[in-house]
Design a protein around this motif. Sequence first.
Motif, mmCIF file in Angstrom:
data_model
loop_
_atom_site.group_PDB
_atom_site.id
_atom_site.type_symbol
_atom_site.label_atom_id
_atom_site.label_comp_id
_atom_site.label_asym_id
_atom_site.label_seq_id
_atom_site.Cartn_x
_atom_site.Cartn_y
_atom_site.Cartn_z
ATOM 1 N N TRP B 645 0.767 -1.224 0.087
ATOM 2 C CA TRP B 645 -0.100 0.060 -0.013
ATOM 3 C C TRP B 645 1.048 1.022 0.078
ATOM 4 O O TRP B 645 2.099 1.058 0.396
ATOM 5 N N ILE B 646 0.274 2.374 -0.341
ATOM 6 C CA ILE B 646 0.760 3.739 -0.264
ATOM 7 C C ILE B 646 -0.106 4.507 0.609
ATOM 8 O O ILE B 646 -1.516 4.437 0.370
ATOM 9 N N TYR B 648 -0.555 8.353 2.537
ATOM 10 C CA TYR B 648 -0.154 9.664 2.685
ATOM 11 C C TYR B 648 -1.015 10.435 3.474
ATOM 12 O O TYR B 648 -2.477 10.508 3.470
ATOM 13 N N ILE B 678 5.115 3.782 2.098
ATOM 14 C CA ILE B 678 4.902 2.757 0.944
ATOM 15 C C ILE B 678 5.389 1.295 1.479
ATOM 16 O O ILE B 678 6.501 1.348 2.117
ATOM 17 N N ASN B 693 9.902 -1.346 2.707
ATOM 18 C CA ASN B 693 9.137 -0.252 3.258
ATOM 19 C C ASN B 693 9.979 1.163 3.009
ATOM 20 O O ASN B 693 11.158 0.900 3.016
#
Lengths: 274, 799
Positions: B645-646, B648, B678, B693
Amino acid sequence: MKNILIKNKVLYILFATSLFLSSCQDVIKVDLPKDQQSSLVIDAVIYSDSFAKVNLTLSLAYFDQTNYPKVKADLVTITDNTVTDTLTEKPVGSGVYYGKSMKGVIGNTYTLKVLYNNVEYTATDKLNRNTHFDSLYFVDFPFGRPGSPYNKFTNISHTDPAGLGDNYIAYFFRNDTAFNTLNDLNFTNDQFIDGNQAKDVYVGRPVKKGDKVRIEIHSLSTNAFNYYFQIINNAVRQQSLFAPPPAPYKGNISGNALGFFKASAVSAKEAIVQ
Amino acid sequence: MNYIFSPSKNKSNFAGLYSQRMKFIIISFLLINSFFSSAQSYNISGHVKDAQNGEDISGASITIKDKNNKVSTNSYGFYSLALPKGNYEISCQAANFEVYIKEIVVASDITLNIDLVTLVKELQGVTIKEKRSNKNVEKVEMSTVQLSSATIKKIPAVLGEVDIIKSIQLLPGVSTVGEGATGFNVRGGSVDQNLILQDEAPIYNSSHALGFFSVFNPDAVKDVKLIKGGIPANYGGRLSSVLDIRMKDGNMKKFHGSGGIGSIFSRIMLEGPIVKDKSSYMIAFRRSYIDLFFPLSSNDALKKSAINFTDFNAKFNYILNKNNRLYISGYYGRDAFGFADFFATSWGNKNLTLRWNHLYANRKHFANITGIVSNYNYDLGSTQGSSAFKWISNIRFYNVKYDHTYYINSNNTLLFGGNLIYYNFNPGQTDPVVGKSSFINQIKMEKKFALEPNLYISNEQTVNRKLTLQYGIRYNGFAQIGKSSVYTYKDPNNRIAAQITDTTVYEAGKIIKFYQGLEPRFSFKYSLNRASSVKGSYNRTRQNIHLITQTSAATPLDIYWPSDNYFKPQIADQVALGYFQNFKKNIYETSVEVFYKKYTNVIDFKSGAQLIANPALETEMLRGIGYSYGAEFFVRKTEGKLTGWISYTYSRTRRQINGINDDKWYFAPYDKTNNLSITASYELTKKWTIGSNCVYSTGAPITGMAQKFSYQGYTLGQASLRNSIRVPYYFRTDLSVSFKPNKKKYWQGEWVFSAYNITSRRNAYSLFFRQNPDTGATEAVRISVFGSIIPAVTYNFNF
């Protein structure tokens, strides 16, 4: 003396714990908040059986590496509420002022006044009684480097007078040299040992055979004790991972001046390491 | 029409009353309609379990094709719904499991236990069937992430060890002040505002080894759910989040074990049936071992030193009959750290949970009664010479909970219940060590006691295929009770220890101060289509235990303090709005959420506060208000060779407390504007997988030095305003490679080679300001916990 103050000890343990973890340190550039104002700094003492001494300077922005500007005051006086001594700058231009007619006496309260730029700064401190300095002796230092001649440590015993509110700081001299860095600061109060004899208290640094060791114990007022505690928090414990953040100093000087006016009784013992 | 002639005042009153009544009638109608419209129906109920090991699956959705019936399993995997006579296609879905579909004929009540099969990744990846659930879009819960232990195990971790807390720190809205900091911050909340539950027992310090590892043994964890917003009414007691960790119940089918041998510690977990499909057990153990080698050392001091941690989980459950089940689970964790005689410190959580599930004969009403005992304590001491002492502190917690799930019909699931907590706080006591001629006097801080009753009711209502609502309310009471002394101050708003004018002693059991309040909770989900939805929520939360600290990260010596005359309950109100969309048949999950949170009675310390061994902590703490806001973006790929996954997050968090920074707004110490994580895992072949990571975040705000001056020959720094200086940004990349040799008959091994912080960046844990002892220059020094790349090897096994 650090040993007897549990608060200090707890802090010390946290400090040691975190040093264990934080082997990695380096110097970096940091931006400080803008619009810093310089303040007057008053560094003043009166000891038992001595005249007062006052050093006046200005503060600097933290990363300014120039010398502290010296300050010429319009008037510097000290009083025990009966007699007033006017201090004179010696030498002229040094910002250092000395008293000449009144020596410190245990039990008296002294008030310092500094007139600078039309502002009068005042500070009051009490010259407290001291703990009874019983003895000074040397013990083996178990953690010295093998083979090092510095294999002994200085211990003292002292008896706290009954009644809370006694505070003191110890100074260590080896062969007439004072070891007086921030890390050597060693002071306590009687919160945990009121009226008891404190034995086997480590003071100072390792010593070797033949060294002349002098220990001075200075009494402190509770305000002075608190000031030293602030120094520990702000200047010594900051290296710890769990350190509380630095806090602005609260001294005993009125207005926005920095520094402290301290009155202390002094008792000392000397011995040669056998 | 006579109101035309009435004065306008009456008119508005009448109209107001009328609209109130209308509202009431409409609401009642809706409720009655939805509660009783399906009166002629049959009950379909059962448990949803993992086919492989018989573990219950909570939060699985059960839906009926072409109907808008939808229910979820509760925390014990139970569901119940009602359908009129007929033929239906029932389906059940849960994350990481294949969707279960079955044709059923309803002509009487049915018990339908569902066994879900774990999703098997199709490595060739050509055809991906529509097996993956769209739960994240469909469920009403928002700001919530559920991670199975399988997902967590794929994230490369510190020193090769999988870790729950480190994993959730990679999620949007979750941050940490720095490396080596214990705990985590959720949406601008402090570390004590997270309700961390391990099998319903609270964990006060979630870390081992001063924050490098968390106390949860990943082999023993079944699943982890983090709720950051839209917190349902059945959870309470903390402002910012719930981290609900459920441990494995134990394999009901066959004996199984797993474990690992790592660079820092080793672990083992064993589970299996006692009576197949009736009772099972699970035990797990971890210990670090650097110090096991200390006695071999020639150094006397090192021989007597310790640095280690241990934890032990044990769980047992027994199905008495089809309507009753018992669980017992326990946890013991301990950290020790000491050097020779100089000092020793240790801390840890202990807890025990007893649960009894009961299903009523109507098979709609599921009840659970739980008893929890927990104790978090620490000690610190020295056995050295005449200053030998021992300092101890602890919090004891006793909780009885009675929780109900009532599946009213296929559109309404009612949760209600209550609990009563008894707290016993021991903020600290120092004793001289017995047998040593210590000159230390005993000091004892007074214990504090409190009772906290809670009641809640909450309904999840599927209004139609598109709209689902969850609404509820929680009542929270908190009574500080005696025996305790309360100080009266000359000026109660400016409390100074030297100005205590009176001390009132309250006898044991007597109520000293009582607070109460309601916490409304509301969430909705509106589906735009099968793959996208909009969700919103509002929740109020109250917190009555306060972490008294001056550091932004939790330390092992945290002091917890109850609400009393001076510490008021902290209250947070949060609104959140989110858009959720899945792509490519749920292989890509995306979401955007925004939130705003307002805090009342938030606390912070006075500059230069003395918190250790201080019986009048109210003199050192100040109270004020705060807010946080932010936006969170999340993209997750759940299937295929590449997963990960990303995330933010943009957020800000500020406080205003009179007495700090000239009463102006300032940043909370965990205000981190930008956070990017990430995490990715790529399966090269069946045997080899690589993972990485990558984390970036803005530096945390700290208090440093603004000015310097000379005193007694020392150069001293004068502090800046609170939290007005930033440490440098945080950046870290980790890599891991895992190799799975061919499975032996009863043994599956796996080698994990990992490298932490491959760019060797010296991320600042903190900064301090000093005068360089050699040059005399004043400078800022960065402390970093890891200044270089940290390699590690771990061997994991399963049998």
